[in-house]
Design an enzyme around this catalytic site. Sequence first.
Site, PDB file in Angstrom:
ATOM      1  CE1 TYR A   1     -12.886  -7.707   2.449  1.00  0.00           C
ATOM      2  CE2 TYR A   1     -10.845  -8.880   1.312  1.00  0.00           C
ATOM      3  CZ  TYR A   1     -11.406  -7.841   2.194  1.00  0.00           C
ATOM      4  OH  TYR A   1     -10.544  -6.905   2.663  1.00  0.00           O
TER       5      TYR A   1
ATOM      6  NE  ARG B   1     -10.720   6.887  -3.150  1.00  0.00           N
ATOM      7  CZ  ARG B   1     -11.906   6.827  -3.451  1.00  0.00           C
ATOM      8  NH1 ARG B   1     -12.547   7.451  -4.056  1.00  0.00           N
ATOM      9  NH2 ARG B   1     -12.783   5.988  -2.609  1.00  0.00           N
TER      10      ARG B   1
ATOM     11  NE  ARG C   1      -4.135  -1.448   0.519  1.00  0.00           N
ATOM     12  CZ  ARG C   1      -5.385  -1.837   1.376  1.00  0.00           C
ATOM     13  NH1 ARG C   1      -5.371  -0.795   2.384  1.00  0.00           N
ATOM     14  NH2 ARG C   1      -6.054  -2.547   1.202  1.00  0.00           N
TER      15      ARG C   1
ATOM     16  NE  ARG D   1      -7.163   5.130   2.181  1.00  0.00           N
ATOM     17  CZ  ARG D   1      -8.150   4.240   3.102  1.00  0.00           C
ATOM     18  NH1 ARG D   1      -9.248   4.713   3.632  1.00  0.00           N
ATOM     19  NH2 ARG D   1      -7.644   3.185   3.727  1.00  0.00           N
TER      20      ARG D   1
ATOM     21  CG  ASP E   1      -8.572  -3.476  -3.945  1.00  0.00           C
ATOM     22  OD1 ASP E   1      -8.369  -2.712  -3.305  1.00  0.00           O
ATOM     23  OD2 ASP E   1      -9.440  -4.540  -3.732  1.00  0.00           O
TER      24      ASP E   1
HETATM   25  O1  CP3 Z   1       0.200   0.441  -3.107  1.00  0.00           O
HETATM   26  C1  CP3 Z   1      -0.316  -0.576  -3.440  1.00  0.00           C
HETATM   27  O2  CP3 Z   1       0.068  -1.741  -2.750  1.00  0.00           O
HETATM   28  C2  CP3 Z   1      -1.077  -0.908  -4.495  1.00  0.00           C
HETATM   29  C3  CP3 Z   1      -2.490  -0.729  -4.438  1.00  0.00           C
HETATM   30  C4  CP3 Z   1      -3.185  -1.800  -3.559  1.00  0.00           C
HETATM   31  C5  CP3 Z   1      -4.638  -1.592  -2.960  1.00  0.00           C
HETATM   32  N1  CP3 Z   1      -4.889  -2.496  -2.404  1.00  0.00           N
HETATM   33  C6  CP3 Z   1      -5.134  -0.227  -3.304  1.00  0.00           C
HETATM   34  C7  CP3 Z   1      -5.883   0.229  -2.368  1.00  0.00           C
HETATM   35  C8  CP3 Z   1      -3.266  -3.349  -3.116  1.00  0.00           C
HETATM   36  C9  CP3 Z   1      -1.883  -4.204  -3.467  1.00  0.00           C
HETATM   37  C10 CP3 Z   1      -4.341  -3.537  -2.549  1.00  0.00           C
HETATM   38  C11 CP3 Z   1      -4.387  -5.074  -2.235  1.00  0.00           C
HETATM   39  C12 CP3 Z   1      -5.623  -5.393  -1.429  1.00  0.00           C
HETATM   40  N2  CP3 Z   1      -6.884  -4.835  -1.352  1.00  0.00           N
HETATM   41  C13 CP3 Z   1      -5.697  -6.212  -0.110  1.00  0.00           C
HETATM   42  C14 CP3 Z   1      -4.470  -7.095   0.277  1.00  0.00           C
HETATM   43  C15 CP3 Z   1      -3.487  -6.377   0.958  1.00  0.00           C
HETATM   44  C16 CP3 Z   1      -4.181  -6.256   2.461  1.00  0.00           C
HETATM   45  O3  CP3 Z   1      -3.934  -4.864   2.565  1.00  0.00           O
HETATM   46  O4  CP3 Z   1      -4.216  -7.094   3.095  1.00  0.00           O
HETATM   47  C17 CP3 Z   1      -6.953  -6.197   0.189  1.00  0.00           C
HETATM   48  C18 CP3 Z   1      -7.425  -7.143   1.574  1.00  0.00           C
HETATM   49  C19 CP3 Z   1      -7.952  -5.431  -0.334  1.00  0.00           C
HETATM   50  C20 CP3 Z   1      -9.325  -5.157  -0.280  1.00  0.00           C
HETATM   51  C21 CP3 Z   1      -9.167  -3.632   0.190  1.00  0.00           C
HETATM   52  N3  CP3 Z   1      -9.291  -2.600  -0.819  1.00  0.00           N
HETATM   53  C22 CP3 Z   1      -9.757  -3.192   1.366  1.00  0.00           C
HETATM   54  C23 CP3 Z   1     -10.161  -4.037   2.544  1.00  0.00           C
HETATM   55  C24 CP3 Z   1      -9.834  -1.808   1.250  1.00  0.00           C
HETATM   56  C25 CP3 Z   1     -10.293  -0.801   2.273  1.00  0.00           C
HETATM   57  C26 CP3 Z   1      -9.290  -0.525   3.539  1.00  0.00           C
HETATM   58  C27 CP3 Z   1      -8.705   0.321   3.495  1.00  0.00           C
HETATM   59  O5  CP3 Z   1      -7.576   0.936   3.572  1.00  0.00           O
HETATM   60  O6  CP3 Z   1      -9.426   1.646   2.907  1.00  0.00           O
HETATM   61  C28 CP3 Z   1      -9.425  -1.350   0.147  1.00  0.00           C
HETATM   62  C29 CP3 Z   1      -9.342  -0.135  -0.536  1.00  0.00           C
HETATM   63  C30 CP3 Z   1      -7.906   0.313  -1.034  1.00  0.00           C
HETATM   64  N4  CP3 Z   1      -7.179  -0.388  -1.789  1.00  0.00           N
HETATM   65  C31 CP3 Z   1      -7.474   1.516  -1.179  1.00  0.00           C
HETATM   66  C32 CP3 Z   1      -6.383   1.582  -1.817  1.00  0.00           C
HETATM   67  C33 CP3 Z   1      -5.306   2.747  -1.925  1.00  0.00           C
HETATM   68  C34 CP3 Z   1      -8.147   2.896  -0.399  1.00  0.00           C
HETATM   69  C35 CP3 Z   1      -9.346   3.167  -1.001  1.00  0.00           C
HETATM   70  C36 CP3 Z   1      -9.788   4.617  -0.971  1.00  0.00           C
HETATM   71  O7  CP3 Z   1      -9.151   5.316  -1.489  1.00  0.00           O
HETATM   72  O8  CP3 Z   1     -11.158   4.646  -0.616  1.00  0.00           O
END
Ligand code: CP3
Length: 355
Positions: free
Chosen positions: A156, A42, A29, A33, A78
């Site tokens: 999920y 965003r 990540r 954000r 994602d």
């Molecule tokens: O920079 C990176 O790592 C690349 C992008 C990336 C995102 N999600 C962007 C993202 C990657 C590799 C992921 C993987 C992901 N997504 C996982 C596995 C890694 C982990 O964290 O366990 C999982 C479980 C998800 C599912 C997911 N997506 C969740 C649970 C959430 C919400 C939690 C949160 O942090 O808000 C997301 C949203 C998400 N994916 C965001 C980002 C930058 C934030 C969303 C937003 O901008 O509102």
Amino acid sequence: MEFPKLRNDLILRAARGEDVERVPVWAMRQAGRYLPEFRKVREDHDFFKICRTPELACEITLQPILRFDLDAAIIFSDILVIPQALGLVVEMVPGKGPHFPQPIREPQDLERVATTVDIQMELGYVMDAVALTRVRLDGKVPLVGFCGAPWTLMSYMIEGGGSPSFPHAKRWLYTYPDESTKLLGIITEVCVNYLVAKVKSGAQMLQVFESHAGILTISQFRQFALPFISAIARRVKEALGDEAVPMTYFSRGGHHAIGTIAESGYDVISVDWTIEPEEARKLVGPNVTLQGNLDPCALFSGEEKLASLTRDMLDKFGCKRYIANLGHGMMPDFKPESLEVFVNTVHSHSEKLLS
Ligand code: CP3
């Protein structure tokens, strides 16, 4: 496709067990954000709209690379794009996370899930983002592609969103083991084809995210996670042949299985912060690279304390067959400067240890 020549292959060398002059480092990540420039993009765009727009996904992938001395880029996307490609609606609710308005709750709901996915048709936008980003990276660092592991994606799809314990998803494992296996098989097939396509589009390394390993009992992990993630490593490498790239398996709470996973074809095992580096090394043996595992919340510490915790992590993992990372992802309320301290400390301390 011809891409610009790679100028920093540290992470690929570390993954293959070759010598490095400093330990490679990146952060899960790292595009997210906590970066004001991410929040700015965003403001104007829905989350999945960004994922589906190669220009925007590429721009965000490059944001942390422009700011910090990272050794890898991870394509902005994602894990939930696969459930979408399988026919489910997934929304990203600001402040709450992923939401499935119509999750799978009973076996008859599987009728709403596609049995096969045409990767180019449903997920071609990811391939376009990967290819564009390879060009724009200009060989600065390798580009990592990723997918969610089948159990994590299934959890999920059934739960419909995040949860501390995923009771609906676990109910499926106890009451519908055959249907669970069927669904996991469908997801596995998509993951394999998706990862292969990502490499063909330009990804130079792959990571499989098992964020929900820790929800399973050990025997459930062996039955509902392990066979599928093993199949992914084996089949992706078979399909790619000479073009195969290093593969990483990240699990949260899956330590009990990392010895077996190390034998199932993954080159790198990424561990969370609840295991000591020495213990992880004992479990995986000498022929696998470890990745991890600083507690992400250590980034809340002051600069001195964070640098000292980072040096301690390096001292324990050693500089061979090691990729520095956090034990999980960057969080929205981290200061960008704290990632800079982490990255620069990994580089300076490992250069000292290796010299
Ligand atoms: O920079 C990176 O790592 C690349 C992008 C990336 C995102 N999600 C962007 C993202 C990657 C590799 C992921 C993987 C992901 N997504 C996982 C596995 C890694 C982990 O964290 O366990 C999982 C479980 C998800 C599912 C997911 N997506 C969740 C649970 C959430 C919400 C939690 C949160 O942090 O808000 C997301 C949203 C998400 N994916 C965001 C980002 C930058 C934030 C969303 C937003 O901008 O509102």
